[in-house]
Design a protein around this motif. Structure first.
Motif, PDB file in Angstrom:
ATOM      1  N   PRO A  65       0.834  -1.198   0.000  1.00 28.54           N
ATOM      2  CA  PRO A  65       0.000   0.000   0.000  1.00 28.54           C
ATOM      3  C   PRO A  65       0.872   1.252   0.000  1.00 28.54           C
ATOM      4  N   VAL A  66       0.310   2.342  -0.496  1.00 27.81           N
ATOM      5  CA  VAL A  66       1.077   3.568  -0.621  1.00 27.81           C
ATOM      6  C   VAL A  66       0.230   4.759  -0.175  1.00 27.81           C
ATOM      7  N   VAL A  67       0.871   5.716   0.497  1.00 28.30           N
ATOM      8  CA  VAL A  67       0.238   7.003   0.773  1.00 28.30           C
ATOM      9  C   VAL A  67       1.222   8.099   0.376  1.00 28.30           C
ATOM     10  N   VAL A  68       0.694   9.288   0.158  1.00 22.59           N
ATOM     11  CA  VAL A  68       1.520  10.373  -0.367  1.00 22.59           C
ATOM     12  C   VAL A  68       1.299  11.634   0.442  1.00 22.59           C
ATOM     13  N   ASN A  69       2.387  12.342   0.680  1.00 24.90           N
ATOM     14  CA  ASN A  69       2.297  13.667   1.282  1.00 24.90           C
ATOM     15  C   ASN A  69       3.295  14.568   0.583  1.00 24.90           C
ATOM     16  N   ASP A  70       2.795  15.601  -0.043  1.00 21.17           N
ATOM     17  CA  ASP A  70       3.642  16.541  -0.762  1.00 21.17           C
ATOM     18  C   ASP A  70       4.448  15.800  -1.843  1.00 21.17           C
ATOM     19  N   ASN A  71       5.756  15.857  -1.771  1.00 19.60           N
ATOM     20  CA  ASN A  71       6.567  15.220  -2.808  1.00 19.60           C
ATOM     21  C   ASN A  71       7.136  13.883  -2.376  1.00 19.60           C
ATOM     22  N   ILE A  72       6.591  13.337  -1.316  1.00 22.66           N
ATOM     23  CA  ILE A  72       7.119  12.077  -0.802  1.00 22.66           C
ATOM     24  C   ILE A  72       6.016  11.023  -0.771  1.00 22.66           C
ATOM     25  N   ALA A  73       6.339   9.858  -1.300  1.00 20.28           N
ATOM     26  CA  ALA A  73       5.423   8.711  -1.211  1.00 20.28           C
ATOM     27  C   ALA A  73       5.974   7.739  -0.178  1.00 20.28           C
ATOM     28  N   TYR A  74       5.098   7.214   0.634  1.00 25.51           N
ATOM     29  CA  TYR A  74       5.485   6.235   1.651  1.00 25.51           C
ATOM     30  C   TYR A  74       4.873   4.899   1.251  1.00 25.51           C
ATOM     31  N   VAL A  75       5.711   3.936   1.037  1.00 27.97           N
ATOM     32  CA  VAL A  75       5.264   2.628   0.545  1.00 27.97           C
ATOM     33  C   VAL A  75       5.691   1.580   1.554  1.00 27.97           C
ATOM     34  N   THR A  76       4.733   0.803   2.037  1.00 28.66           N
ATOM     35  CA  THR A  76       5.133  -0.300   2.914  1.00 28.66           C
ATOM     36  C   THR A  76       5.140  -1.600   2.120  1.00 28.66           C
ATOM     37  N   LEU A  77       6.189  -2.346   2.275  1.00 34.96           N
ATOM     38  CA  LEU A  77       6.308  -3.631   1.593  1.00 34.96           C
ATOM     39  C   LEU A  77       6.190  -4.723   2.635  1.00 34.96           C
ATOM     40  N   ARG A  78       5.361  -5.721   2.344  1.00 33.23           N
ATOM     41  CA  ARG A  78       5.243  -6.814   3.301  1.00 33.23           C
ATOM     42  C   ARG A  78       5.203  -8.142   2.564  1.00 33.23           C
ATOM     43  N   SER A  79       5.726  -9.137   3.238  1.00 31.76           N
ATOM     44  CA  SER A  79       5.762 -10.472   2.647  1.00 31.76           C
ATOM     45  C   SER A  79       4.574 -11.273   3.153  1.00 31.76           C
ATOM     46  N   GLY A  80       4.510 -12.516   2.695  1.00 32.30           N
ATOM     47  CA  GLY A  80       3.465 -13.402   3.180  1.00 32.30           C
ATOM     48  C   GLY A  80       2.270 -13.454   2.262  1.00 32.30           C
ATOM     49  N   ASN A  81       1.509 -14.572   2.379  1.00 40.02           N
ATOM     50  CA  ASN A  81       0.282 -14.739   1.640  1.00 40.02           C
ATOM     51  C   ASN A  81       0.496 -14.602   0.138  1.00 40.02           C
ATOM     52  N   GLN A  82      -0.449 -13.950  -0.550  1.00 37.91           N
ATOM     53  CA  GLN A  82      -0.288 -13.835  -1.999  1.00 37.91           C
ATOM     54  C   GLN A  82       0.789 -12.821  -2.361  1.00 37.91           C
ATOM     55  N   CYS A  83       1.285 -12.113  -1.361  1.00 39.06           N
ATOM     56  CA  CYS A  83       2.283 -11.088  -1.637  1.00 39.06           C
ATOM     57  C   CYS A  83       3.598 -11.708  -2.080  1.00 39.06           C
ATOM     58  N   GLY A  84       3.898 -12.890  -1.549  1.00 37.60           N
ATOM     59  CA  GLY A  84       5.187 -13.500  -1.844  1.00 37.60           C
ATOM     60  C   GLY A  84       6.292 -12.698  -1.186  1.00 37.60           C
ATOM     61  N   GLY A  85       7.523 -12.976  -1.602  1.00 35.22           N
ATOM     62  CA  GLY A  85       8.674 -12.197  -1.158  1.00 35.22           C
ATOM     63  C   GLY A  85       9.022 -12.380   0.300  1.00 35.22           C
ATOM     64  N   PHE A  86      10.102 -11.708   0.691  1.00 34.08           N
ATOM     65  CA  PHE A  86      10.585 -11.803   2.061  1.00 34.08           C
ATOM     66  C   PHE A  86      10.921 -10.416   2.606  1.00 34.08           C
ATOM     67  N   THR A  87      10.355  -9.388   1.972  1.00 32.74           N
ATOM     68  CA  THR A  87      10.716  -8.034   2.351  1.00 32.74           C
ATOM     69  C   THR A  87       9.639  -7.428   3.239  1.00 32.74           C
ATOM     70  N   ASN A  88      10.057  -6.843   4.332  1.00 34.31           N
ATOM     71  CA  ASN A  88       9.143  -6.115   5.203  1.00 34.31           C
ATOM     72  C   ASN A  88       9.799  -4.796   5.557  1.00 34.31           C
ATOM     73  N   GLN A  89       9.372  -3.736   4.897  1.00 37.64           N
ATOM     74  CA  GLN A  89      10.034  -2.459   5.118  1.00 37.64           C
ATOM     75  C   GLN A  89       9.145  -1.296   4.691  1.00 37.64           C
ATOM     76  N   LEU A  90       9.579  -0.111   5.089  1.00 34.24           N
ATOM     77  CA  LEU A  90       8.952   1.134   4.631  1.00 34.24           C
ATOM     78  C   LEU A  90       9.915   1.775   3.638  1.00 34.24           C
ATOM     79  N   ASP A  91       9.430   2.023   2.431  1.00 37.97           N
ATOM     80  CA  ASP A  91      10.233   2.727   1.438  1.00 37.97           C
ATOM     81  C   ASP A  91       9.760   4.174   1.369  1.00 37.97           C
ATOM     82  N   VAL A  92      10.702   5.077   1.435  1.00 39.43           N
ATOM     83  CA  VAL A  92      10.391   6.499   1.282  1.00 39.43           C
ATOM     84  C   VAL A  92      10.862   6.906  -0.110  1.00 39.43           C
TER      85      VAL A  92
END
Lengths: 427, 193
Positions: free
Chosen positions: A296-323
């Motif tokens: 999921p992603v939210v935005v404020n001004d010129n910055i987007a905040y994206v959280t990445l999570r693993s598990g379920n249909q998401c796959g992957g092994f990454t759990n982090q907040l990307d700025v």
């Protein structure tokens, strides 16, 4: 002699301690089983009912001091939230296959598996279904379980989700392989060897959705995303939604977040940015790609905040907040990643960011310096799925209930109220 | 919990300082030891259980004062290198001479240590989060050497250390946590002065 007697008392406890490590892993997971419905059966199931307790809540939505809490695949709880300290359930709107909500003026739009249904909510206690756009959503997913619609046979094939909790004995070793190092090397080797083995035209008003929403309102359109497409609905006349353009987006689309005249789409492979200057036909500007996870992603001004999570249909092994810096919308750039536990929905109310960590609670952050985001508080012991930050409060939904917090002090969120899940289904 | 521990340690240090300033009779004592933590682990289901041996490195330094001829109290710092957790217990302990005759060259001591094992030094793989837990360590020790001089120490004790681990989520997981209780026989060799 005295010494011997003392020894006699000391020795037995050495035997009694049974020098065996005791490591228990508690795992909670979803289990799926197939279930089938006819289209008629689902369409006839829409009705208004007396207020009901939360059982398996999904997404949240708010408008004009009313809360709309989705009961996964069952319908919508309508709650009067004029007093946030004591929200009052008003009614339950039963909608089979419902997962998303959007409200413009007095019209509520909800999905019902393959259909989009419009309701008049002028009187929240007596909601009326006023329109239905049939056969517009071919497939979707709830809690990682997939459903699909067979238009020829008018059948919906779904997966029923149940939750399983189990405890197993482990060998205490998972996660680290400390074979490199100094003195410990000899001992660990010994151990191994010894092992036995918004621009809302005119005076219209929209509600507010969380970051996990698949519905968004902008101008005269309702934007809905499913796994691979963005389906637009013309709601110039809100009570008569008409099917609009369909835009192919690639597989793994999860969420949509409208910000100014742009649409930010979260997918399992990246964040898509669409220019929505022409609301009838959004145009893709760029993609910020990442490892295959849910985001999921939210935005404020010129910055987007994206959280990445693993598990379920998401796959992957990454759990982090990307700025992500989106100053240049055609070329979004990752500024910094912050490790997280299992981030789900998030909400930004500058200068604060709130992130749901699933079964691991809720976190609040200070985001004034995006290169040095500080965690202000971590509330553990509750399950959080999605949040909606309001002016001075935070709405939060999780598997164990709906919470409202006073966010005047982001270092110490004060719980205003809670609507618990009754009965607890698996926690 | 951690604050309580730090408070106890501070109280102990203050007590020692206080005692020393008012009584020069209190003698500083140090026990520094290295050794192994020996145990087993049984994993799997009851019908397919796997039992493995375990040996881990341990080191500890105990610093305190000799309160009486037979009793020493102090604070301790350890390093316990379990295979999947590097823990650093901080705590307090006592050494009690079981023999009444304190002038003998070989003395049998009862030892009792307790504290909280922190995971400050632990570096976890991605997706894993290790947190420490409480530790208790009672046992016996042999102190070999003249009472007034440095001595060798052999100790045999039971060590119970808890830890909690959050594990990465895969597939359909919602939550995956592990509670560990390390139950080990602890054998250490060291020096005391």
């Amino acid at each position: 002699m005295k010494v011997n007697r003392l020894l006699f008392f000391l020795l037995p406890f050495l035997y009694l301690t049974a020098c065996t490590d005791n490591c228990k892993e508690t795992r909670k997971y979803r289990r799926y089983s197939p279930v089938t419905f006819t289209a008629n059966q689902l369409r006839q199931g829409v009705q208004i009912e007396p207020a009901q307790p939360l059982v398996n809540p999904g997404k949240i939505y708010t408008k004009d001091q009313y809360l709309f809490i989705n009961e996964l695949k069952q319908g919508i709880h309508i709650i009067d939230n004029r007093n946030p300290s004591a929200p009052t359930p008003v009614a339950f709107l039963r909608i089979p296959g419902n997962g998303d909500i959007a409200v413009r003026d007095n019209i509520l739009y909800a999905d019902s598996y393959m259909d989009l249904v419009a309701f008049d909510i002028s009187n929240p206690a007596s909601v009326q279904a006023i329109n239905r756009v049939q056969d517009v959503f071919p497939n979707g997913s709830f809690e990682g379980g997939w459903w699909s619609y067979d238009a020829a046979n008018k059948m919906v094939y779904d997966q029923k989700v149940s939750y399983v909790s189990e405890t197993i004995d482990t060998n205490c070793d998972e996660g680290v392989n400390p074979t490199g190092g100094w003195i410990g090397w000899a001992f660990t080797s010994m151990a191994q060897n010894s092992a036995t083995s918004d621009k809302s035209g005119g005076s219209t008003t929209n509600g507010v959705a969380g970051s996990m929403a698949r519905f968004a309102l902008y101008d005269n359109y309702l934007y809905t995303v499913n796994q691979s497409t963005m389906q637009l609905f013309d709601i110039k006349n809100p009570s008569e939604p008409k099917i609009g353009n369909k835009i192919q987006m690639g597989w793994g689309i999860e969420t949509i977040f409208p910000y100014k005249d742009k649409l930010f789409i979260g997918s399992t492979t990246g964040m898509f940015i669409y220019d929505n200057v022409n609301p009838e036909k959004p145009v893709q500007l760029s993609v910020f790609q990442h490892a295959r996870v849910c985001d999921p992603v939210v935005v404020n001004d010129n910055i987007a905040y994206v959280t990445l999570r693993s598990g379920n249909q998401c796959g992957g092994f990454t759990n982090q907040l990307d700025v992500v810096d989106i100053t240049n919308l055609a070329n979004p750039k990752l500024l910094k990643s912050y490790p997280m536990r299992n981030p789900h929905g998030l909400g930004v109310a500058y200068p604060n960011l709130f992130i749901c960590e699933g079964a691991y609670g809720l976190k609040s952050f200070d985001i004034r310096d995006v290169m040095n985001i500080n965690q202000l508080q971590h509330i553990e012991g509750l399950d959080s799925f999605d949040v909606i930050p309001l002016e001075k409060s935070l709405l939060m939904i999780g598997k164990d209930g709906f919470y409202q917090f006073d966010t005047s002090n982001p270092r110490q969120l004060r719980q205003l109220s809670r609507i618990p899940v009754t009965p607890p289904t698996y926690y | 919990m951690k604050r309580l521990l730090i408070g106890c340690l501070m109280a102990l240090v203050c007590q020692n300082t206080h005692a020393q300033s008012f009584s020069q009779q209190l003698r500083y004592v140090n026990y520094t030891e290295l050794g192994g933590l020996f145990g087993r682990v049984a994993s799997g289901t009851s019908t397919a259980q796997l039992v493995e041996n375990r040996v881990s490195f341990t080191a500890q330094t105990f610093n305190g004062v000799q309160l009486t001829n037979r009793l020493a109290v102090g604070g301790l710092v350890s390093v316990d290198w379990y295979k999947a957790a590097l823990l650093t217990p901080l705590g307090a302990g006592l050494r009690f001479d079981l023999a009444r005759d304190s002038q003998r060259n070989v003395r049998l001591l009862a030892i009792a240590d307790a504290g909280y094992g922190f995971a400050w030094l632990h570096k976890a793989s991605s997706g894993y989060d290790v947190k420490g837990g409480w530790m208790i360590n009672p046992g016996i020790a042999l102190r070999v050497g003249k009472p007034s001089a440095s001595a060798f120490v052999l100790s045999l004790s039971y060590k119970r250390q808890t830890a909690d681990v959050q594990k990465p989520l895969t597939g359909n997981d919602i939550q995956r946590d592990e509670h560990r209780i390390y139950n080990r026989i602890c054998f250490r060799i060291g020096v005391a002065f």
